[in-house]
Structures are given as structure tokens and as C-alpha cells.
Design an enzyme around this catalytic site. Sequence first.
Site, short mmCIF file in Angstrom:
data_model
loop_
_atom_site.label_atom_id
_atom_site.label_comp_id
_atom_site.label_asym_id
_atom_site.label_seq_id
_atom_site.Cartn_x
_atom_site.Cartn_y
_atom_site.Cartn_z
N LYS A 79 30.44 49.37 32.88
CA LYS A 79 29.43 49.06 32.03
C LYS A 79 29.69 47.78 31.01
CE LYS A 79 26.07 50.70 28.50
NZ LYS A 79 25.78 51.76 27.56
N LYS A 98 33.78 51.34 29.88
CA LYS A 98 32.53 50.63 29.13
C LYS A 98 33.11 49.61 27.92
CE LYS A 98 28.86 52.10 25.80
NZ LYS A 98 27.99 53.22 25.34
C1 PBG Z 1 25.05 54.68 23.47
C2 PBG Z 1 24.77 53.66 24.60
C3 PBG Z 1 24.70 52.49 24.48
C4 PBG Z 1 24.12 51.96 25.59
C5 PBG Z 1 24.06 53.15 26.53
N1 PBG Z 1 24.50 54.18 25.56
C6 PBG Z 1 24.63 51.41 23.23
C7 PBG Z 1 26.10 51.41 22.83
O1 PBG Z 1 27.12 51.78 23.09
O2 PBG Z 1 26.03 50.49 21.68
C8 PBG Z 1 23.72 50.44 26.10
C9 PBG Z 1 22.76 50.37 27.14
C10 PBG Z 1 22.04 48.83 27.29
O3 PBG Z 1 22.40 48.19 26.61
O4 PBG Z 1 21.29 49.01 28.36
N2 PBG Z 1 26.45 54.96 23.31
#
Ligand code: PBG
Length: 324
Positions: free
Chosen positions: A248, A195
Amino acid sequence: MLQRPRRNRKSAAIREMVEETTLTTKDFIFPLFLLEGTKKSVPVDSMPGINRLSLDNMLKEIEECLNLGVKVFDIFPVVDEKYKDKTGTASYDENFFYLKALTEIKKKFPEACIMTDVALDPYSVDGHDGIVDDNGVILNDETLDVLAQMAVAQAETGIDIIGPSDMMDGRVAEIREALDESGFTNTSIMSYTAKYASAFYGPFRDALDSAPKSGDKKTYQMNPANKREALIEAEQDELEGADMLMVKPAMTYLDVIHLIREKTELPVTAYNVSGEYAMIKAAAQKGWLDNDRVILETLLSIKRAGADAILTYFAKEAAQLLKK
Ligand code: PBG
């Protein structure tokens, strides 16, 4: 000329026969935003077509999606400021509306596969995925305990897949152990493995009002410049007991999806995030892109890169397009 590749493209029938990748509705996981209360449907301005829904409306939405063949849903809570604190205690309070709603959803649709998110950010006054100390440092090991409690509380509702999205080190092992000790040996973990600290999460943070109050997420989410590092994360998550590995965002990280697909035997998923959705919708609304064709090409490309399943806000719309 002995090789004329165009021969394999000369008709729709031949093109379909030699097609290497096929996108289907079974590939989709639909992220949904849950609001407390009833009869609510509040649009997310930066995500045209996506609404935050109260439970009653979400049940209707899930039913419509199931009828279209979308069977997997990732549900995120919109948490009012009054429930937020430093350590996200609301996340494992059994009376919290999110946990109660998950129980209702699984009761009404046992055939649906429900995924939840494990991270502190929606519940934290700091808007970070971990506990923040007085110097603004994100505390890794102190956070693990909260994540484990949150995961067990979610598993108790009967949901199917836990999605740790926090990027703390060692959290998959901690969550797996806590789930097993509480008897939830059958609850899966889809780890947010690679991520990245991405600017493409903006609209999601609008939807949840969960942006960090100070600083950024670069000490825990990955540097977009790094690919080899994704393999370290993948190896760790696998050893710690993850059932599925996620990359991601998706569109700008197709090489990472491909790499992890080559290196693991586990299912690999990709999260086509909020900013990727917003970008396509904005261009389509201006008439600059063909909405339907761009959606299907985007999702197909993510699958071609190696994703076995795709978390995408296009899930319902793409299912409708594939039906046509
Ligand atoms: C929470 C989380 C996030 C997303 C999914 N779970 C945001 C972040 O990490 O700031 C992002 C999903 C998206 O942008 O569609 N940790």
C-alpha cells in the site's frame, strides 16, 4: 523479418487469446466508510462518487455490490470526536456502533466476506495508529495490547478478515495469538505488510477525519525510498502468521508488489488508495482522462504487477464496466 509481434495483435480474438493478465470482479475488495445513525449518506468531497454511509444505506450498497459480483468489503468507521481518547478504548467497546453494525452486516449477508481495520487512528485523539506518549513518541509494545483487544472484539462480530494497518512491530503475532486464545482460529489476517508513509492517504483522512493532530507517521510507516525493507516486513508477517500480505499504496509501488509476489507463496494484495482514486476522478471530471479506460487500465496494471486481489474504491464502478 521472422518475428513480427504485431501478428499477435491483429484482431480482438487473437489479442484476447494471448492476453497474459485478466482482470475480473473477483479480484476486488471494496472499502466502505460507516457512519453512526440511520438514513445518512455524506459525500467525501475529495473522492467524487464515494459516500460515508449509515448502516441501513450500507446494507443496500453491499446488496447492490453482491449482485454485481463484488463479494469482499473492507469497512472503516467514521468516529465522532466524543468517542476518541488516548488509547482508543471505543474500538473494543461491545456497544460501539461499528461492532454492532458489523454483526448486522454478517447476519444479513453471511456469504459476503467482511474485512475490518485494526489501528488506533480513527479512535485516537492524537490521530496516530499507536499510543502517543507525552513527548510525541509512538509506543510500540504498549499499543500491541490495544490492537489485540480490538481484533478480538471485531472477530466476535463474525467478520472474516482482520486487517492490521498500524505498522507496529510484532502486531501480527500478538493479534494471531489473541484471536487463537479466544477461539477465533478461523479468522484470517491480511497484514498491511509494506505500508508506506504516503501523501496519497489524504482523502481517506478527510473521509474519516483521522489525520494526525501533530507530527507524521514516518516512525512506523515505511520510507517510500525503500524496497528491500519490504522484504523484512514480509518475512516477519509470514513468520508471525499472516494469511495474506498487502502492499500500500499500489500505483506508485508496483515494483514492491512484484517483488513480494516473487518472494512469498502467500496471496499478495494491493491497496489502490484514496489519493489514487481522487487523482483519476479529478482528471476525468475535467475531461482530461477517459474515466472508464483509465480505471480498468490502472486495476489491470496492479494485477499484472502481481497482486492477487486489489482493495479499490473503483470496485463497484469497475464491476459495472466489466459487465458491459
Ligand atoms: C489507518 C488506515 C489508513 C488507510 C487505511 N487504513 C490511513 C493512514 O494510515 O493514515 C489509508 C487508505 C486510503 O488512503 O485509501 N491506519
